[in-house]
Design a protein around this motif. Sequence first.
Motif, PDB file in Angstrom:
ATOM      1  N   CYS A  35       0.832  -1.206   0.000  1.00 51.29           N
ATOM      2  CA  CYS A  35       0.000   0.000   0.000  1.00 51.29           C
ATOM      3  C   CYS A  35       0.872   1.264   0.000  1.00 51.29           C
ATOM      4  O   CYS A  35       2.006   1.251   0.481  1.00 51.29           O
ATOM      5  N   ILE A  83      -1.715  -4.158  12.973  1.00 48.02           N
ATOM      6  CA  ILE A  83      -2.993  -4.362  12.290  1.00 48.02           C
ATOM      7  C   ILE A  83      -2.844  -5.259  11.069  1.00 48.02           C
ATOM      8  O   ILE A  83      -3.827  -5.771  10.557  1.00 48.02           O
ATOM      9  N   CYS A  84      -1.621  -5.377  10.563  1.00 48.57           N
ATOM     10  CA  CYS A  84      -1.403  -6.193   9.366  1.00 48.57           C
ATOM     11  C   CYS A  84       0.100  -6.427   9.243  1.00 48.57           C
ATOM     12  O   CYS A  84       0.885  -5.817   9.970  1.00 48.57           O
ATOM     13  N   CYS A 101      -7.636   2.971   6.722  1.00 46.21           N
ATOM     14  CA  CYS A 101      -6.211   3.177   7.032  1.00 46.21           C
ATOM     15  C   CYS A 101      -5.630   4.215   6.061  1.00 46.21           C
ATOM     16  O   CYS A 101      -5.572   5.391   6.367  1.00 46.21           O
ATOM     17  N   CYS A 113      -4.207  -3.287  -0.090  1.00 45.11           N
ATOM     18  CA  CYS A 113      -4.573  -3.351   1.333  1.00 45.11           C
ATOM     19  C   CYS A 113      -5.352  -4.644   1.575  1.00 45.11           C
ATOM     20  O   CYS A 113      -6.551  -4.716   1.320  1.00 45.11           O
TER      21      CYS A 113
HETATM   22  S1  SF4 Z   1      -4.223  -1.831   6.828  1.00 43.39           S
HETATM   23 FE1  SF4 Z   1      -3.996  -1.783   4.616  1.00 43.39          FE
HETATM   24  S2  SF4 Z   1      -3.424   0.317   4.078  1.00 43.39           S
HETATM   25 FE2  SF4 Z   1      -3.033   0.003   6.289  1.00 43.39          FE
HETATM   26  S3  SF4 Z   1      -0.888  -0.600   6.428  1.00 43.39           S
HETATM   27 FE3  SF4 Z   1      -2.111  -2.496   6.375  1.00 43.39          FE
HETATM   28  S4  SF4 Z   1      -2.190  -3.022   4.192  1.00 43.39           S
HETATM   29 FE4  SF4 Z   1      -1.530  -0.888   4.316  1.00 43.39          FE
END
Ligand code: SF4
Length: 411
Positions: A107, A133-134, A274, A361
């Motif tokens: 992203c 979060i990821c 995000c 994302c």
């Molecule tokens: S939630 Fe989505 S936009 Fe945000 S850092 Fe993770 S992959 Fe990237």
Amino acid sequence: MAASPALESSASLDSPPSLELSDSFEEFRRAASIDAITRLAREVLLDPTYPTVRAWTRAGRGAVGCFPVYTPQELIHSMGLLPVSLHGGGESVEISHADAPLGSFLCSISKSTLELAMTGLMAPFRAFVFPYICDVSRNLEGIFSRAVPNATTHMLHLPQNFQSKASVPFLVAEYRRLIAKLEKAGGEPYRPERLVESIELFNRQRAEIAQLTATQRAEPGKLTLTESYLIRRLGGLLPREVHLELLGRVRKELGARPNRRKDAIRVLLVGSFCEQPTLDLIDLIEQVGCYVVDDELLQLHRWYDRVEPSGDPLENLAATYVRSPVDIGVRAAPTTKAAAIRQRVDAADAQGVIFLTAKFCEPALEDVVLYRKALDERKIPYLHLEFEERSAAYEQSRLQLETFVESILFD
Ligand code: SF4
């Protein structure tokens, strides 16, 4: 703070615009109308040198960068630090350093945020918090700790099981780890009574924002999505006391504004929790004939309405996050998605859904798969668009949006 070796060796962005604000944020205190406030907000957003942070830290005060989508900003505030919501570099940043440590299929927000750090523009920050979060946010924390070695970085782990009795104590323990780091980074010692005051202040800010979004839903001809977005975005950049004053003036002006109706469909805007779309794209959605009556932009103000100030404030903060009804891809509860999207469509009396997701994302894209199935079952129309921070040409998106709007208007 001395410049890090990483910063010394990297150039700043070429001639970045430099908006100079006063230490007391007089410009925002004097901005008497929604027009004046949103004009200033645009200038702040287009300036990648963090003008509000520079104004705050000039007087020796500390600022903490908070990566989306959740950080206990009340806690950071209570330690005398300015919590600043990071939302990448937007349209102003060209990637020339961050594409070395980060792969292509990621992203934009991860790359532009790192680019700002590697080019020295995040030097005014004392610390950074990255919620887990990821995979992208998890890796970013480690890379940041090398790119900005003089600043403190912290990975905030969030509970994933919201039914477990262990979730609240787990999050309280995570907050305590954050407190220890912030105290070392120059924050004032943690004091529960100060946290209670900050919780009350943030409760007032959330109540004002809830009123703003309620107006957007009930009387969508009163303010544009862009206005609402810009006003809300300032809420993560300004000292909260200054933002709260400004929200009071906005509320008064809205009370007297006419609700100018036009032929438009009521839509839910989903997926931009995000990385944020550009202002041009936000504007385009309205131009083509949509009233956005509910959205996921700027998740920071919408995790919960209120935190109970009495009792143990750390525990209250954790319990309120754990019990938040927000159901987005970064909170893993796939079984509740179908009910959540249908309930939101009904509550907003929406005629359709626009999925507006950042390219690459994964959490947002996973949501889309589950939501589409639920919407298909109810025959609720939807459209999926992807965006990147530096997209400039929207002709294809315009065409898709116009077709979507017409298909509902003339159904
Ligand atoms: S939630 Fe989505 S936009 Fe945000 S850092 Fe993770 S992959 Fe990237």
